[in-house]
Design a protein around this motif. Structure first.
Motif, PDB file in Angstrom:
ATOM      1  N   THR A 195      -3.197  78.278  28.751  1.00 29.71           N
ATOM      2  CA  THR A 195      -2.188  79.414  27.975  1.00 29.71           C
ATOM      3  C   THR A 195      -3.597  80.339  27.256  1.00 29.71           C
ATOM      4  N   ARG A 196      -3.341  81.041  27.530  1.00 28.75           N
ATOM      5  CA  ARG A 196      -4.117  82.083  27.043  1.00 28.75           C
ATOM      6  C   ARG A 196      -4.420  82.201  25.977  1.00 28.75           C
ATOM      7  N   ALA A 197      -5.483  82.822  25.473  1.00 28.25           N
ATOM      8  CA  ALA A 197      -5.711  82.820  23.404  1.00 28.25           C
ATOM      9  C   ALA A 197      -4.546  82.039  22.493  1.00 28.25           C
ATOM     10  N   THR A 198      -4.821  80.811  23.129  1.00 32.05           N
ATOM     11  CA  THR A 198      -4.031  79.215  22.135  1.00 32.05           C
ATOM     12  C   THR A 198      -5.594  78.716  21.269  1.00 32.05           C
ATOM     13  N   GLN A 199      -4.665  76.917  22.095  1.00 31.42           N
ATOM     14  CA  GLN A 199      -6.166  75.917  21.851  1.00 31.42           C
ATOM     15  C   GLN A 199      -6.998  75.881  22.759  1.00 31.42           C
ATOM     16  N   TYR A 200      -8.065  76.158  22.426  1.00 31.12           N
ATOM     17  CA  TYR A 200      -9.318  75.639  23.322  1.00 31.12           C
ATOM     18  C   TYR A 200     -10.056  74.240  23.493  1.00 31.12           C
ATOM     19  N   THR A 201     -10.148  73.376  24.303  1.00 27.97           N
ATOM     20  CA  THR A 201     -10.235  72.694  24.595  1.00 27.97           C
ATOM     21  C   THR A 201     -11.326  72.251  26.064  1.00 27.97           C
ATOM     22  N   CYS A 202     -12.507  71.365  25.582  1.00 30.00           N
ATOM     23  CA  CYS A 202     -14.097  71.283  26.224  1.00 30.00           C
ATOM     24  C   CYS A 202     -13.798  71.377  27.201  1.00 30.00           C
ATOM     25  N   LYS A 203     -13.574  72.067  28.725  1.00 31.27           N
ATOM     26  CA  LYS A 203     -13.728  71.386  29.557  1.00 31.27           C
ATOM     27  C   LYS A 203     -14.893  71.323  30.335  1.00 31.27           C
ATOM     28  N   LYS A 204     -16.277  71.191  29.900  1.00 30.21           N
ATOM     29  CA  LYS A 204     -17.312  70.923  30.570  1.00 30.21           C
ATOM     30  C   LYS A 204     -18.437  71.226  29.913  1.00 30.21           C
ATOM     31  N   GLN A 205     -19.079  69.973  29.592  1.00 26.67           N
ATOM     32  CA  GLN A 205     -20.929  69.932  29.075  1.00 26.67           C
ATOM     33  C   GLN A 205     -21.851  69.831  30.250  1.00 26.67           C
ATOM     34  N   TRP A 206     -22.446  70.423  30.075  1.00 25.44           N
ATOM     35  CA  TRP A 206     -24.216  70.548  31.036  1.00 25.44           C
ATOM     36  C   TRP A 206     -25.032  69.583  30.146  1.00 25.44           C
ATOM     37  N   PRO A 207     -25.794  68.738  31.046  1.00 27.21           N
ATOM     38  CA  PRO A 207     -26.519  67.839  30.357  1.00 27.21           C
ATOM     39  C   PRO A 207     -27.311  68.508  29.263  1.00 27.21           C
ATOM     40  N   THR A 208     -28.252  68.083  28.812  1.00 30.78           N
ATOM     41  CA  THR A 208     -28.901  68.948  27.637  1.00 30.78           C
ATOM     42  C   THR A 208     -30.042  69.150  27.858  1.00 30.78           C
ATOM     43  N   LEU A 209     -31.317  70.277  27.299  1.00 31.02           N
ATOM     44  CA  LEU A 209     -32.159  70.934  27.730  1.00 31.02           C
ATOM     45  C   LEU A 209     -33.154  69.529  26.009  1.00 31.02           C
ATOM     46  N   ASP A 210     -33.133  68.724  25.650  1.00 33.30           N
ATOM     47  CA  ASP A 210     -33.492  67.694  24.743  1.00 33.30           C
ATOM     48  C   ASP A 210     -35.150  68.876  24.360  1.00 33.30           C
ATOM     49  N   HIS A 211     -36.001  69.292  25.561  1.00 36.30           N
ATOM     50  CA  HIS A 211     -37.452  69.304  24.985  1.00 36.30           C
ATOM     51  C   HIS A 211     -36.876  70.845  24.251  1.00 36.30           C
ATOM     52  N   ILE A 212     -36.263  71.298  24.069  1.00 40.74           N
ATOM     53  CA  ILE A 212     -36.240  72.802  23.655  1.00 40.74           C
ATOM     54  C   ILE A 212     -35.854  72.265  22.272  1.00 40.74           C
ATOM     55  N   VAL A 213     -36.396  72.399  21.113  1.00 36.51           N
ATOM     56  CA  VAL A 213     -36.050  72.024  20.205  1.00 36.51           C
ATOM     57  C   VAL A 213     -36.054  73.107  18.947  1.00 36.51           C
ATOM     58  N   ASP A 214     -36.667  74.153  18.389  1.00 28.66           N
ATOM     59  CA  ASP A 214     -36.918  74.733  17.798  1.00 28.66           C
ATOM     60  C   ASP A 214     -36.925  76.417  18.326  1.00 28.66           C
ATOM     61  N   ARG A 215     -37.282  77.433  18.266  1.00 29.18           N
ATOM     62  CA  ARG A 215     -37.206  78.188  18.185  1.00 29.18           C
ATOM     63  C   ARG A 215     -38.325  78.829  19.385  1.00 29.18           C
ATOM     64  N   GLU A 216     -38.987  78.131  18.611  1.00 31.79           N
ATOM     65  CA  GLU A 216     -40.737  78.914  19.529  1.00 31.79           C
ATOM     66  C   GLU A 216     -40.540  78.243  21.054  1.00 31.79           C
ATOM     67  N   SER A 217     -39.996  76.892  21.314  1.00 29.66           N
ATOM     68  CA  SER A 217     -39.520  76.329  22.486  1.00 29.66           C
ATOM     69  C   SER A 217     -38.744  77.207  23.219  1.00 29.66           C
ATOM     70  N   VAL A 218     -37.451  78.019  22.770  1.00 26.17           N
ATOM     71  CA  VAL A 218     -36.914  78.769  23.710  1.00 26.17           C
ATOM     72  C   VAL A 218     -37.336  79.543  24.421  1.00 26.17           C
ATOM     73  N   GLN A 219     -38.790  79.690  24.073  1.00 22.36           N
ATOM     74  CA  GLN A 219     -39.579  80.937  24.396  1.00 22.36           C
ATOM     75  C   GLN A 219     -40.670  80.636  25.512  1.00 22.36           C
ATOM     76  N   ILE A 220     -41.006  79.394  25.034  1.00 21.45           N
ATOM     77  CA  ILE A 220     -42.366  78.408  25.890  1.00 21.45           C
ATOM     78  C   ILE A 220     -41.230  78.086  27.185  1.00 21.45           C
ATOM     79  N   TYR A 221     -40.154  77.721  26.662  1.00 17.51           N
ATOM     80  CA  TYR A 221     -39.275  76.909  28.570  1.00 17.51           C
ATOM     81  C   TYR A 221     -38.169  78.572  29.053  1.00 17.51           C
ATOM     82  N   ARG A 222     -38.869  79.217  29.486  1.00 20.64           N
ATOM     83  CA  ARG A 222     -38.031  80.271  29.178  1.00 20.64           C
ATOM     84  C   ARG A 222     -37.487  79.957  30.567  1.00 20.64           C
ATOM     85  N   ASN A 223     -38.843  79.850  31.875  1.00 28.48           N
ATOM     86  CA  ASN A 223     -37.849  79.214  32.906  1.00 28.48           C
ATOM     87  C   ASN A 223     -36.833  77.846  32.782  1.00 28.48           C
ATOM     88  N   ASP A 224     -36.575  76.917  32.086  1.00 28.91           N
ATOM     89  CA  ASP A 224     -35.922  76.343  32.044  1.00 28.91           C
ATOM     90  C   ASP A 224     -34.665  76.642  31.962  1.00 28.91           C
TER      91      ASP A 224
END
Length: 151
Positions: free
Chosen positions: A111-140
Motif C-alpha cells: 500500500t502506498r507510503a507505508t512500510q517498505y520491504t526489500c523485494k529485489k537485490q541485484w548481484p553486487t559489483l564487488d570490484h567497486i570498493v571506493d570513490r576512485e573505482s566508481v569513476q574507473i569502472y564507469r562502464n560497469d
C-alpha cells in the motif's frame, strides 16, 4: 598551487541521470524521463531525492525515487534507508531504490507510503570498493544501471 578534482556522490548522480535519460530515450517504457535534486517540502522541512524517475517528459508524474551513496556507505545503513523511505512516503510512492554503487536494492510497499520491504537485490559489483573505482569502472555501473532500470 596544484589541485585535485574529486569524483563525489553528486558527480555520480549527474552522470547516472544522464545515462538513464539515454536509456529511456532508446526504449518505449513507462519511464519517460529522469532528474534529481527537486525539492520536496514535507514534515516541516525540505527533502532532496538523488534521482527521480518520471512517467512523462514534463517531469510532472513521479514514478520512483532512487537514493544514492558512494561505496563507503553500507547498503544496510539505517539512515540511508530511513531517508529514502521518508522521501518515498512524502511523494506517495510505493517503491524506491537504494544504491551505493556496489549494491542496489528495490524496496516496495503493498500500500502506498507505508512500510517498505526489500523485494529485489541485484548481484553486487564487488570490484567497486571506493570513490576512485566508481569513476574507473564507469562502464560497469552504467550496465548495472540498465538492469536496475529495466526491472
Amino acid at each position: 598551487m596544484p589541485y585535485r578534482v574529486m569524483y563525489n556522490e553528486r558527480s555520480w548522480a549527474i552522470d547516472l541521470i544522464a545515462h538513464i535519460k539515454t536509456i529511456v530515450d532508446a526504449n518505449n517504457r513507462a519511464i519517460k524521463n529522469a532528474g534529481g535534486e527537486q525539492t520536496i517540502r514535507a514534515d516541516g522541512g525540505s527533502l532532496f531525492p538523488d534521482v527521480l524517475l518520471f512517467g512523462d517528459r514534463s517531469t510532472a508524474k513521479i514514478l520512483q525515487g532512487w537514493e544514492l551513496k558512494m561505496p563507503d556507505t553500507s547498503i544496510d545503513d539505517i539512515t540511508f534507508h530511513r531517508d529514502a523511505a521518508r522521501k518515498a512516503r512524502a511523494l506517495g510512492l510505493n517503491s524506491f531504490v537504494l544504491w551505493n554503487v556496489t549494491s542496489a536494492r528495490l524496496y516496495a510497499s503493498e500500500t502506498r507510503a507505508t512500510q517498505y520491504t526489500c523485494k529485489k537485490q541485484w548481484p553486487t559489483l564487488d570490484h567497486i570498493v571506493d570513490r576512485e573505482s566508481v569513476q574507473i569502472y564507469r562502464n560497469d555501473w552504467k550496465q548495472f544501471a540498465g538492469k536496475v532500470l529495466m526491472t
